[in-house]
Motif scaffolding. Structure first.
Motif, PDB file in Angstrom:
ATOM      1  N   ASP A 139       7.725 -11.671  83.763  1.00 37.41           N
ATOM      2  CA  ASP A 139       6.336 -11.669  84.237  1.00 37.41           C
ATOM      3  C   ASP A 139       6.031 -12.924  85.044  1.00 37.41           C
ATOM      4  OD1 ASP A 139       5.951  -9.241  82.966  1.00 37.41           O
ATOM      5  OD2 ASP A 139       4.986 -10.127  81.203  1.00 37.41           O
ATOM      6  N   LYS A 140       6.477 -14.068  84.562  1.00 36.95           N
ATOM      7  CA  LYS A 140       6.238 -15.329  85.279  1.00 36.95           C
ATOM      8  C   LYS A 140       6.994 -15.321  86.610  1.00 36.95           C
ATOM      9  CE  LYS A 140       5.142 -19.628  86.085  1.00 36.95           C
ATOM     10  NZ  LYS A 140       4.164 -19.774  87.121  1.00 36.95           N
ATOM     11  N   THR A 141       8.217 -14.843  86.607  1.00 37.04           N
ATOM     12  CA  THR A 141       9.012 -14.767  87.833  1.00 37.04           C
ATOM     13  C   THR A 141       8.345 -13.836  88.835  1.00 37.04           C
ATOM     14  OG1 THR A 141      11.036 -15.216  86.587  1.00 37.04           O
ATOM     15  CG2 THR A 141      11.296 -14.200  88.758  1.00 37.04           C
ATOM     16  N   THR A 142       7.886 -12.687  88.357  1.00 37.80           N
ATOM     17  CA  THR A 142       7.192 -11.743  89.232  1.00 37.80           C
ATOM     18  C   THR A 142       5.957 -12.392  89.839  1.00 37.80           C
ATOM     19  OG1 THR A 142       8.003  -9.860  87.951  1.00 37.80           O
ATOM     20  CG2 THR A 142       6.056  -9.481  89.326  1.00 37.80           C
ATOM     21  N   HIS A 143       5.210 -13.103  89.032  1.00 35.23           N
ATOM     22  CA  HIS A 143       4.012 -13.790  89.528  1.00 35.23           C
ATOM     23  C   HIS A 143       4.375 -14.801  90.610  1.00 35.23           C
ATOM     24  CE1 HIS A 143       0.747 -16.870  89.253  1.00 35.23           C
ATOM     25  NE2 HIS A 143       0.044 -15.779  89.467  1.00 35.23           N
ATOM     26  N   ASP A 144       5.421 -15.581  90.382  1.00 31.30           N
ATOM     27  CA  ASP A 144       5.863 -16.571  91.384  1.00 31.30           C
ATOM     28  C   ASP A 144       6.261 -15.895  92.699  1.00 31.30           C
ATOM     29  OD1 ASP A 144       5.446 -18.595  89.569  1.00 31.30           O
ATOM     30  OD2 ASP A 144       7.570 -18.932  89.138  1.00 31.30           O
ATOM     31  N   ILE A 145       6.996 -14.807  92.600  1.00 29.79           N
ATOM     32  CA  ILE A 145       7.425 -14.080  93.797  1.00 29.79           C
ATOM     33  C   ILE A 145       6.213 -13.536  94.547  1.00 29.79           C
ATOM     34  CG2 ILE A 145       8.667 -12.035  94.634  1.00 29.79           C
ATOM     35  CD1 ILE A 145      10.610 -12.476  92.219  1.00 29.79           C
ATOM     36  N   LEU A 146       5.281 -12.941  93.807  1.00 28.87           N
ATOM     37  CA  LEU A 146       4.080 -12.384  94.440  1.00 28.87           C
ATOM     38  C   LEU A 146       3.278 -13.456  95.171  1.00 28.87           C
ATOM     39  CD1 LEU A 146       2.923  -9.942  91.633  1.00 28.87           C
ATOM     40  CD2 LEU A 146       3.808  -9.300  93.886  1.00 28.87           C
ATOM     41  N   GLN A 147       3.120 -14.608  94.544  1.00 29.87           N
ATOM     42  CA  GLN A 147       2.368 -15.691  95.196  1.00 29.87           C
ATOM     43  C   GLN A 147       3.051 -16.118  96.489  1.00 29.87           C
ATOM     44  OE1 GLN A 147       2.029 -18.536  91.891  1.00 29.87           O
ATOM     45  NE2 GLN A 147      -0.186 -18.296  92.086  1.00 29.87           N
ATOM     46  N   ASN A 148       4.363 -16.241  96.464  1.00 28.45           N
ATOM     47  CA  ASN A 148       5.098 -16.645  97.662  1.00 28.45           C
ATOM     48  C   ASN A 148       5.063 -15.564  98.735  1.00 28.45           C
ATOM     49  OD1 ASN A 148       6.505 -19.372  97.461  1.00 28.45           O
ATOM     50  ND2 ASN A 148       6.905 -18.497  95.449  1.00 28.45           N
ATOM     51  N   LEU A 149       5.189 -14.299  98.335  1.00 29.06           N
ATOM     52  CA  LEU A 149       5.098 -13.213  99.309  1.00 29.06           C
ATOM     53  C   LEU A 149       3.721 -13.195  99.969  1.00 29.06           C
ATOM     54  CD1 LEU A 149       6.929 -10.250  97.541  1.00 29.06           C
ATOM     55  CD2 LEU A 149       7.553 -11.292  99.730  1.00 29.06           C
ATOM     56  N   PHE A 150       2.686 -13.380  99.163  1.00 29.86           N
ATOM     57  CA  PHE A 150       1.330 -13.386  99.711  1.00 29.86           C
ATOM     58  C   PHE A 150       1.174 -14.518 100.730  1.00 29.86           C
ATOM     59  CE2 PHE A 150      -3.087 -14.654  99.895  1.00 29.86           C
ATOM     60  CZ  PHE A 150      -3.719 -13.442 100.114  1.00 29.86           C
ATOM     61  N   THR A 151       1.663 -15.695 100.391  1.00 32.80           N
ATOM     62  CA  THR A 151       1.531 -16.848 101.281  1.00 32.80           C
ATOM     63  C   THR A 151       2.229 -16.603 102.607  1.00 32.80           C
ATOM     64  OG1 THR A 151       1.358 -18.361  99.406  1.00 32.80           O
ATOM     65  CG2 THR A 151       2.006 -19.316 101.515  1.00 32.80           C
ATOM     66  N   ILE A 152       3.447 -16.112 102.559  1.00 34.93           N
ATOM     67  CA  ILE A 152       4.199 -15.954 103.808  1.00 34.93           C
ATOM     68  C   ILE A 152       3.664 -14.790 104.649  1.00 34.93           C
ATOM     69  CG2 ILE A 152       6.099 -14.452 103.050  1.00 34.93           C
ATOM     70  CD1 ILE A 152       7.959 -16.503 104.551  1.00 34.93           C
ATOM     71  N   LEU A 153       3.266 -13.686 104.000  1.00 33.79           N
ATOM     72  CA  LEU A 153       2.789 -12.533 104.760  1.00 33.79           C
ATOM     73  C   LEU A 153       1.345 -12.677 105.231  1.00 33.79           C
ATOM     74  CD1 LEU A 153       4.437  -9.621 102.728  1.00 33.79           C
ATOM     75  CD2 LEU A 153       5.147 -10.535 104.946  1.00 33.79           C
TER      76      LEU A 153
END
Length: 193
Positions: free
Chosen positions: A84-98
């Motif tokens: 869950d924490k890893t998924t959250h980290d990935i989502l935050q980074n995807l949101f920032t870049i996109l």
């Protein structure tokens, strides 16, 4: 005069403590399990929006080789809270870049906004359930995994900058985003049984 209460046997405290600990672990291990219905469709819907927002670049692209390797095997986990924490980290980074303002002109902005809204909602759900579980447990997250994910996305940002935010560079990032959505699917699907 009342007699002082006789102390309970230390073993009784141990059993009580163990029972409370097991209950707390069971509660925190499944803190984000309420996301199960969203888990089933999030990655599929995101992949579709990603495809809809970014049709193929208008011209043939020379092969861009981003030096942004990532050892995806470190994402293999059966620990629901870590996933869950890893998924959250990935989502935050995807949101920032996109959400960058320098996306290519041929990307369909309404589809990109829909994708960003979906990522943001899902990330907020994870943030809330992780905050709730953190109040019950002080388990630390694997810092190396967090840093590795952030370093990978930082490399993608540098790659875009070095290639002047070209449509071809963005297409490479879009393909990487596709891979990340598939990993999110694996992370959320494998730990919610």
């Amino acid at each position: 005069m009342a007699l002082p209460a006789s102390p309970q046997h230390p073993r009784g405290y141990g059993i009580l403590l163990l029972t409370l600990l097991l209950k707390a672990l069971a509660t925190t291990a499944s803190a984000c399990n309420h996301l199960r219905p969203q888990d089933a469709t999030f990655s599929r819907d995101s992949l579709q929006l990603l495809q809809d927002m970014a049709p193929s670049p208008p011209q043939l692209c020379p092969q861009h080789n981003a030096p942004c390797s990532f050892n995806y095997t470190i994402l293999d986990t059966n620990n629901a809270r870590q996933a869950d924490k890893t998924t959250h980290d990935i989502l935050q980074n995807l949101f920032t870049i996109l959400s960058s303002s320098s996306t290519p002109d041929h990307w369909i902005d309404s589809q990109r906004q829909s994708l960003l809204n979906q990522i943001q909602r899902y990330a907020q759900h994870f943030q809330q359930c992780l905050a709730d579980s953190d109040t019950r447990s002080r388990t630390r997250w694997p810092r190396n995994l967090h840093l590795t994910i952030n370093k990978h996305f930082s490399c993608l940002h540098t790659f875009l900058h070095d290639n002047h935010y070209s449509a071809c560079a963005w297409d490479h990032v879009r393909l990487r985003a596709r891979a990340w959505f598939l990993h999110i699917h694996d992370l959320t699907g494998n730990t919610r049984t």
